[in-house]
Design a protein around this motif. Structure first.
Motif, PDB file in Angstrom:
ATOM      1  N   ILE A 121      -3.084   2.229  25.150  1.00 38.17           N
ATOM      2  CA  ILE A 121      -1.643   2.521  25.218  1.00 38.17           C
ATOM      3  C   ILE A 121      -0.901   1.744  24.136  1.00 38.17           C
ATOM      4  O   ILE A 121      -0.047   2.296  23.422  1.00 38.17           O
ATOM      5  CB  ILE A 121      -1.094   2.175  26.614  1.00 38.17           C
ATOM      6  CG1 ILE A 121      -1.627   3.166  27.647  1.00 38.17           C
ATOM      7  CG2 ILE A 121       0.435   2.166  26.611  1.00 38.17           C
ATOM      8  CD1 ILE A 121      -1.300   2.797  29.084  1.00 38.17           C
ATOM      9  N   TRP A 122      -1.224   0.484  23.994  1.00 39.74           N
ATOM     10  CA  TRP A 122      -0.593  -0.381  22.997  1.00 39.74           C
ATOM     11  C   TRP A 122      -0.792   0.187  21.594  1.00 39.74           C
ATOM     12  O   TRP A 122       0.138   0.247  20.777  1.00 39.74           O
ATOM     13  CB  TRP A 122      -1.215  -1.762  23.128  1.00 39.74           C
ATOM     14  CG  TRP A 122      -0.579  -2.886  22.381  1.00 39.74           C
ATOM     15  CD1 TRP A 122       0.704  -2.973  21.924  1.00 39.74           C
ATOM     16  CD2 TRP A 122      -1.221  -4.125  22.036  1.00 39.74           C
ATOM     17  NE1 TRP A 122       0.902  -4.188  21.311  1.00 39.74           N
ATOM     18  CE2 TRP A 122      -0.257  -4.913  21.369  1.00 39.74           C
ATOM     19  CE3 TRP A 122      -2.495  -4.629  22.229  1.00 39.74           C
ATOM     20  CZ2 TRP A 122      -0.548  -6.191  20.881  1.00 39.74           C
ATOM     21  CZ3 TRP A 122      -2.789  -5.907  21.754  1.00 39.74           C
ATOM     22  CH2 TRP A 122      -1.832  -6.668  21.095  1.00 39.74           C
ATOM     23  N   GLY A 123      -1.993   0.651  21.319  1.00 36.06           N
ATOM     24  CA  GLY A 123      -2.283   1.209  20.009  1.00 36.06           C
ATOM     25  C   GLY A 123      -1.569   2.523  19.755  1.00 36.06           C
ATOM     26  O   GLY A 123      -1.043   2.768  18.659  1.00 36.06           O
ATOM     27  N   LEU A 124      -1.542   3.395  20.756  1.00 39.28           N
ATOM     28  CA  LEU A 124      -0.899   4.693  20.592  1.00 39.28           C
ATOM     29  C   LEU A 124       0.616   4.562  20.435  1.00 39.28           C
ATOM     30  O   LEU A 124       1.232   5.311  19.684  1.00 39.28           O
ATOM     31  CB  LEU A 124      -1.221   5.589  21.782  1.00 39.28           C
ATOM     32  CG  LEU A 124      -2.659   6.112  21.873  1.00 39.28           C
ATOM     33  CD1 LEU A 124      -2.897   6.801  23.211  1.00 39.28           C
ATOM     34  CD2 LEU A 124      -2.965   7.068  20.724  1.00 39.28           C
ATOM     35  N   GLU A 125       1.198   3.603  21.140  1.00 44.22           N
ATOM     36  CA  GLU A 125       2.656   3.494  21.117  1.00 44.22           C
ATOM     37  C   GLU A 125       3.184   2.868  19.830  1.00 44.22           C
ATOM     38  O   GLU A 125       4.099   3.417  19.219  1.00 44.22           O
ATOM     39  CB  GLU A 125       3.136   2.684  22.329  1.00 44.22           C
ATOM     40  CG  GLU A 125       2.902   3.365  23.667  1.00 44.22           C
ATOM     41  CD  GLU A 125       3.710   4.636  23.839  1.00 44.22           C
ATOM     42  OE1 GLU A 125       4.663   4.876  23.074  1.00 44.22           O
ATOM     43  OE2 GLU A 125       3.376   5.411  24.762  1.00 44.22           O
ATOM     44  N   THR A 126       2.630   1.733  19.431  1.00 43.60           N
ATOM     45  CA  THR A 126       3.178   1.043  18.240  1.00 43.60           C
ATOM     46  C   THR A 126       2.098   0.413  17.375  1.00 43.60           C
ATOM     47  O   THR A 126       2.379  -0.555  16.659  1.00 43.60           O
ATOM     48  CB  THR A 126       4.179  -0.057  18.658  1.00 43.60           C
ATOM     49  OG1 THR A 126       3.480  -1.070  19.418  1.00 43.60           O
ATOM     50  CG2 THR A 126       5.331   0.508  19.469  1.00 43.60           C
ATOM     51  N   ASP A 127       0.879   0.958  17.419  1.00 44.91           N
ATOM     52  CA  ASP A 127      -0.209   0.413  16.602  1.00 44.91           C
ATOM     53  C   ASP A 127      -0.360  -1.082  16.841  1.00 44.91           C
ATOM     54  O   ASP A 127      -0.401  -1.884  15.915  1.00 44.91           O
ATOM     55  CB  ASP A 127       0.037   0.708  15.119  1.00 44.91           C
ATOM     56  CG  ASP A 127      -1.253   0.690  14.298  1.00 44.91           C
ATOM     57  OD1 ASP A 127      -2.339   0.799  14.898  1.00 44.91           O
ATOM     58  OD2 ASP A 127      -1.163   0.557  13.062  1.00 44.91           O
ATOM     59  N   LYS A 130       2.343  -3.571  15.563  1.00 47.76           N
ATOM     60  CA  LYS A 130       2.563  -3.656  14.120  1.00 47.76           C
ATOM     61  C   LYS A 130       3.336  -2.460  13.587  1.00 47.76           C
ATOM     62  O   LYS A 130       3.840  -2.488  12.460  1.00 47.76           O
ATOM     63  CB  LYS A 130       1.223  -3.755  13.388  1.00 47.76           C
ATOM     64  CG  LYS A 130       0.391  -4.983  13.744  1.00 47.76           C
ATOM     65  CD  LYS A 130      -0.953  -4.973  13.047  1.00 47.76           C
ATOM     66  CE  LYS A 130      -1.822  -3.823  13.550  1.00 47.76           C
ATOM     67  NZ  LYS A 130      -3.182  -3.831  12.976  1.00 47.76           N
ATOM     68  N   GLY A 131       3.410  -1.399  14.369  1.00 42.55           N
ATOM     69  CA  GLY A 131       4.050  -0.170  13.916  1.00 42.55           C
ATOM     70  C   GLY A 131       5.525  -0.118  14.275  1.00 42.55           C
ATOM     71  O   GLY A 131       6.158  -1.131  14.575  1.00 42.55           O
ATOM     72  N   ASP A 132       6.043   1.076  14.272  1.00 43.55           N
ATOM     73  CA  ASP A 132       7.473   1.302  14.456  1.00 43.55           C
ATOM     74  C   ASP A 132       7.867   1.204  15.925  1.00 43.55           C
ATOM     75  O   ASP A 132       7.458   2.019  16.744  1.00 43.55           O
ATOM     76  CB  ASP A 132       7.836   2.686  13.904  1.00 43.55           C
ATOM     77  CG  ASP A 132       9.325   2.947  13.916  1.00 43.55           C
ATOM     78  OD1 ASP A 132      10.103   1.997  14.184  1.00 43.55           O
ATOM     79  OD2 ASP A 132       9.729   4.101  13.667  1.00 43.55           O
ATOM     80  N   ARG A 210       9.313  -7.211  23.231  1.00 37.09           N
ATOM     81  CA  ARG A 210       9.275  -7.019  21.785  1.00 37.09           C
ATOM     82  C   ARG A 210       8.348  -8.009  21.098  1.00 37.09           C
ATOM     83  O   ARG A 210       7.642  -7.650  20.160  1.00 37.09           O
ATOM     84  CB  ARG A 210      10.684  -7.140  21.182  1.00 37.09           C
ATOM     85  CG  ARG A 210      11.546  -5.905  21.356  1.00 37.09           C
ATOM     86  CD  ARG A 210      12.888  -6.044  20.629  1.00 37.09           C
ATOM     87  NE  ARG A 210      12.735  -6.276  19.207  1.00 37.09           N
ATOM     88  CZ  ARG A 210      12.570  -5.311  18.286  1.00 37.09           C
ATOM     89  NH1 ARG A 210      12.516  -4.046  18.669  1.00 37.09           N
ATOM     90  NH2 ARG A 210      12.463  -5.610  17.004  1.00 37.09           N
ATOM     91  N   HIS A 211       8.329  -9.254  21.569  1.00 38.74           N
ATOM     92  CA  HIS A 211       7.640 -10.304  20.828  1.00 38.74           C
ATOM     93  C   HIS A 211       6.457 -10.934  21.564  1.00 38.74           C
ATOM     94  O   HIS A 211       5.596 -11.521  20.908  1.00 38.74           O
ATOM     95  CB  HIS A 211       8.628 -11.416  20.465  1.00 38.74           C
ATOM     96  CG  HIS A 211       9.862 -10.928  19.784  1.00 38.74           C
ATOM     97  ND1 HIS A 211      11.077 -10.782  20.431  1.00 38.74           N
ATOM     98  CD2 HIS A 211      10.079 -10.532  18.504  1.00 38.74           C
ATOM     99  CE1 HIS A 211      11.976 -10.339  19.585  1.00 38.74           C
ATOM    100  NE2 HIS A 211      11.406 -10.165  18.404  1.00 38.74           N
TER     101      HIS A 211
END
Length: 268
Positions: A121-127, A130-132, A210-211
């Motif tokens: 899930i983490w990868g699909l949502e915002t890489d 690191k992603g948007d 976010r962080h």
């Protein structure tokens, strides 16, 4: 992912109350004044209301995006997964499994959600963060959508939840940045889900999606656990765990992509 949960929002909005629908549209400043009074009645402090909503304006870009957004998948599973789960993302996910192994073990023990599902899930949502994560002020985005008459009641609820995030001290206004429907953070929680499922897993006294990687992954696990996800069971289509993931995303193709990605992460 921007399409995430928007179909749900659209469907639920059909049940909008006439009282709230009557308040949408019209003069934006009058709408904000009325909403501000309601927010204070709901327990939001005058200072938070003033700092968050003072001077807020309509975002035409949000409205334009909302008008053209598709609420259903038009690709087959094979077409969709080929664009979302490649070797680079799989390798990145495996690196995250190793880097955060101790953290993921603690989350598994507490919430009963396997680490590969969370990392998928983490990868699909915002890489993996690191992603948007979106670049729009969440308050302005939600105020724009709350004023718009298509789903006013839903987005008024999300706007109130966003104010609660600020009031609780989870995120300051400057960090309340998100996507086109107000999604926030590394796994793109809507504000209402942020309030309902957010977990302070790093123990710093606030929920920071976010962080803080611990907060992000534990909150995602809490959402799934609360909706019936059970450790050790199948999460393939047709299983109880697959159904439990509906709270994350109603789209079957997206949940199949989570399951496929999770299996690839552990070499299945």
């Amino acid at each position: 992912m921007l399409i995430r949960r928007l179909a749900v929002l659209l469907a639920v909005s059909l049940a909008a109350s006439s009282a709230q629908a009557a308040r949408c549209g019209g003069d934006f400043n009058s709408f904000i004044s009325s909403f501000s009074a309601e927010a204070q009645q709901a327990g939001i402090s005058p200072s938070v209301v003033s700092s968050a909503l003072g001077g807020v304006s309509v975002d035409p870009g949000v409205l334009a995006f909302d008008r053209r957004q598709r609420y259903t998948f038009t690709k087959t599973f094979e077409q969709y997964v080929s664009t979302r789960v490649g070797s680079g993302r799989i390798n990145g996910g495996r690196a995250m499994l190793q880097r955060h192994a101790a953290l993921l073990s603690r989350i598994e023990q507490q919430y009963g959600v396997p680490r590969q599902i969370l990392v998928a899930i983490w990868g699909l949502e915002t890489d993996f963060g690191k992603g948007d994560m979106g670049k729009l002020p969440v308050i302005r985005t939600l105020a724009t959508l709350a004023h718009d008459c298509r789903r006013s009641d839903l987005f008024q609820g999300e706007l109130l939840a966003a104010l609660k995030i600020v009031q609780r001290g989870d995120l300051p206004l400057r960090d309340l940045i998100g996507a086109y429907a107000g999604e926030i953070g590394q796994t793109q929680f809507l504000p209402s889900s942020y309030i309902k499922y957010g977990v302070d897993f790093d123990g710093d006294g606030r929920v920071d999606l976010r962080h803080s990687v611990p907060d992000v992954l534990a909150s995602t696990a809490n959402l799934l656990h609360t909706n019936g996800f059970k450790m050790g069971g199948s999460y393939e289509e047709g299983s109880e765990n697959f159904e439990a993931m509906r709270e994350w995303n109603h789209a079957v193709i997206y949940r199949k992509t989570i399951a496929y990605f999770a299996d690839r992460l552990i070499g299945r």
